[in-house]
Write a protein that holds these residues in place. Structure first.
Motif, PDB file in Angstrom:
ATOM      1  N   VAL A 107      37.284 -50.274  49.159  1.00 18.73           N
ATOM      2  CA  VAL A 107      37.938 -51.208  48.239  1.00 18.73           C
ATOM      3  C   VAL A 107      37.061 -51.435  47.011  1.00 18.73           C
ATOM      4  O   VAL A 107      37.561 -51.414  45.876  1.00 18.73           O
ATOM      5  CB  VAL A 107      38.258 -52.536  48.961  1.00 18.73           C
ATOM      6  N   ALA A 108      35.765 -51.618  47.209  1.00 16.34           N
ATOM      7  CA  ALA A 108      34.862 -51.834  46.076  1.00 16.34           C
ATOM      8  C   ALA A 108      34.828 -50.619  45.149  1.00 16.34           C
ATOM      9  O   ALA A 108      34.855 -50.759  43.921  1.00 16.34           O
ATOM     10  CB  ALA A 108      33.456 -52.148  46.587  1.00 16.34           C
ATOM     11  N   THR A 109      34.795 -49.431  45.739  1.00 17.74           N
ATOM     12  CA  THR A 109      34.780 -48.209  44.929  1.00 17.74           C
ATOM     13  C   THR A 109      36.105 -48.035  44.191  1.00 17.74           C
ATOM     14  O   THR A 109      36.126 -47.670  43.009  1.00 17.74           O
ATOM     15  CB  THR A 109      34.498 -46.983  45.821  1.00 17.74           C
ATOM     16  N   GLY A 110      37.212 -48.290  44.868  1.00 13.94           N
ATOM     17  CA  GLY A 110      38.521 -48.180  44.229  1.00 13.94           C
ATOM     18  C   GLY A 110      38.689 -49.165  43.087  1.00 13.94           C
ATOM     19  O   GLY A 110      39.240 -48.834  42.033  1.00 13.94           O
ATOM     20  N   LEU A 111      38.207 -50.403  43.287  1.00 16.92           N
ATOM     21  CA  LEU A 111      38.301 -51.397  42.214  1.00 16.92           C
ATOM     22  C   LEU A 111      37.448 -51.007  41.016  1.00 16.92           C
ATOM     23  O   LEU A 111      37.855 -51.187  39.869  1.00 16.92           O
ATOM     24  CB  LEU A 111      37.880 -52.776  42.736  1.00 16.92           C
ATOM     25  N   ALA A 112      36.260 -50.468  41.277  1.00 16.28           N
ATOM     26  CA  ALA A 112      35.411 -50.017  40.169  1.00 16.28           C
ATOM     27  C   ALA A 112      36.083 -48.887  39.400  1.00 16.28           C
ATOM     28  O   ALA A 112      36.032 -48.839  38.169  1.00 16.28           O
ATOM     29  CB  ALA A 112      34.051 -49.567  40.702  1.00 16.28           C
ATOM     30  N   LEU A 113      36.742 -47.982  40.110  1.00 15.55           N
ATOM     31  CA  LEU A 113      37.465 -46.899  39.435  1.00 15.55           C
ATOM     32  C   LEU A 113      38.651 -47.430  38.645  1.00 15.55           C
ATOM     33  O   LEU A 113      38.927 -46.984  37.537  1.00 15.55           O
ATOM     34  CB  LEU A 113      37.969 -45.889  40.462  1.00 15.55           C
ATOM     35  N   ARG A 114      39.371 -48.371  39.246  1.00 15.09           N
ATOM     36  CA  ARG A 114      40.547 -48.906  38.590  1.00 15.09           C
ATOM     37  C   ARG A 114      40.185 -49.611  37.295  1.00 15.09           C
ATOM     38  O   ARG A 114      40.922 -49.570  36.315  1.00 15.09           O
ATOM     39  CB  ARG A 114      41.265 -49.873  39.535  1.00 15.09           C
ATOM     40  N   ARG A 115      39.028 -50.281  37.305  1.00 13.12           N
ATOM     41  CA  ARG A 115      38.588 -50.982  36.097  1.00 13.12           C
ATOM     42  C   ARG A 115      38.013 -50.013  35.066  1.00 13.12           C
ATOM     43  O   ARG A 115      37.771 -50.388  33.934  1.00 13.12           O
ATOM     44  CB  ARG A 115      37.547 -52.026  36.467  1.00 13.12           C
ATOM     45  N   GLY A 116      37.750 -48.803  35.488  1.00 12.01           N
ATOM     46  CA  GLY A 116      37.269 -47.777  34.562  1.00 12.01           C
ATOM     47  C   GLY A 116      35.806 -47.892  34.228  1.00 12.01           C
ATOM     48  O   GLY A 116      35.384 -47.494  33.151  1.00 12.01           O
ATOM     49  N   ARG A 117      35.026 -48.440  35.145  1.00  9.20           N
ATOM     50  CA  ARG A 117      33.592 -48.573  34.871  1.00  9.20           C
ATOM     51  C   ARG A 117      32.946 -47.201  34.823  1.00  9.20           C
ATOM     52  O   ARG A 117      33.133 -46.376  35.686  1.00  9.20           O
ATOM     53  CB  ARG A 117      32.915 -49.389  35.965  1.00  9.20           C
ATOM     54  N   LYS A 118      32.166 -47.009  33.820  1.00  7.26           N
ATOM     55  CA  LYS A 118      31.376 -45.793  33.711  1.00  7.26           C
ATOM     56  C   LYS A 118      30.079 -46.000  34.481  1.00  7.26           C
ATOM     57  O   LYS A 118      29.395 -46.988  34.283  1.00  7.26           O
ATOM     58  CB  LYS A 118      31.076 -45.447  32.261  1.00  7.26           C
TER      59      LYS A 118
END
Length: 134
Positions: free
Chosen positions: A120-131
């Motif tokens: 979930v943490a990894t998916g949220l980071a991807l969804r937010r588009g964090r580089k």
């Protein structure tokens, strides 16, 4: 990309540890003769082996899809499917034979919870588009 791959490797390691811990858990089987085929000693080895290949295939697929720099949605779906496979495979292995009656069940449940949380943490980071830094 480096931190992201480390996260995926941690998720895979947790899923694989839970899967192979499940193979040695004590089991309770019905007291009938002959015992059901699923109650033999190595009944959990085959699901654990197949599950290991599934987890590793999803790991490779996820790294490739995220590395292609396609749309973010594809990356989020890949991470979600990878996390789902790392959560389901240990449970599939655990319930492949008999009923698990061991303290390992709590460890396996903790590892599956860790997999879900990290996914979930990894998916949220991807969804937010964090580089992420390499």
């Amino acid at each position: 990309m480096g931190t992201f791959v480390l996260r995926l490797l941690a998720i895979a390691a947790s899923g694989l540890a839970a899967t192979w811990l499940a193979t040695g858990a004590e089991q309770i089987c019905p007291a009938i003769y002959p015992a059901p085929e699923s109650c033999r000693a190595g009944a959990r080895i085959a699901p654990a082996t197949v599950g290991t290949f599934i987890i590793l295939a999803f790991l490779a697929l996820t790294i490739v899809l995220v590395g292609l720099k396609n749309e973010r949605a594809i990356s989020v779906v890949a991470v979600t499917l990878f996390g789902l496979s790392c959560s389901v495979v240990p449970l599939w292995t655990l319930f492949a034979s008999g009923f698990a009656a061991d303290e390992r069940v709590l460890i396996i449940a903790s590892l599956v919870l860790l997999v879900v949380t990290m996914t979930v943490a990894t998916g949220l980071a991807l969804r937010r588009g964090r580089k992420e830094r390499a």
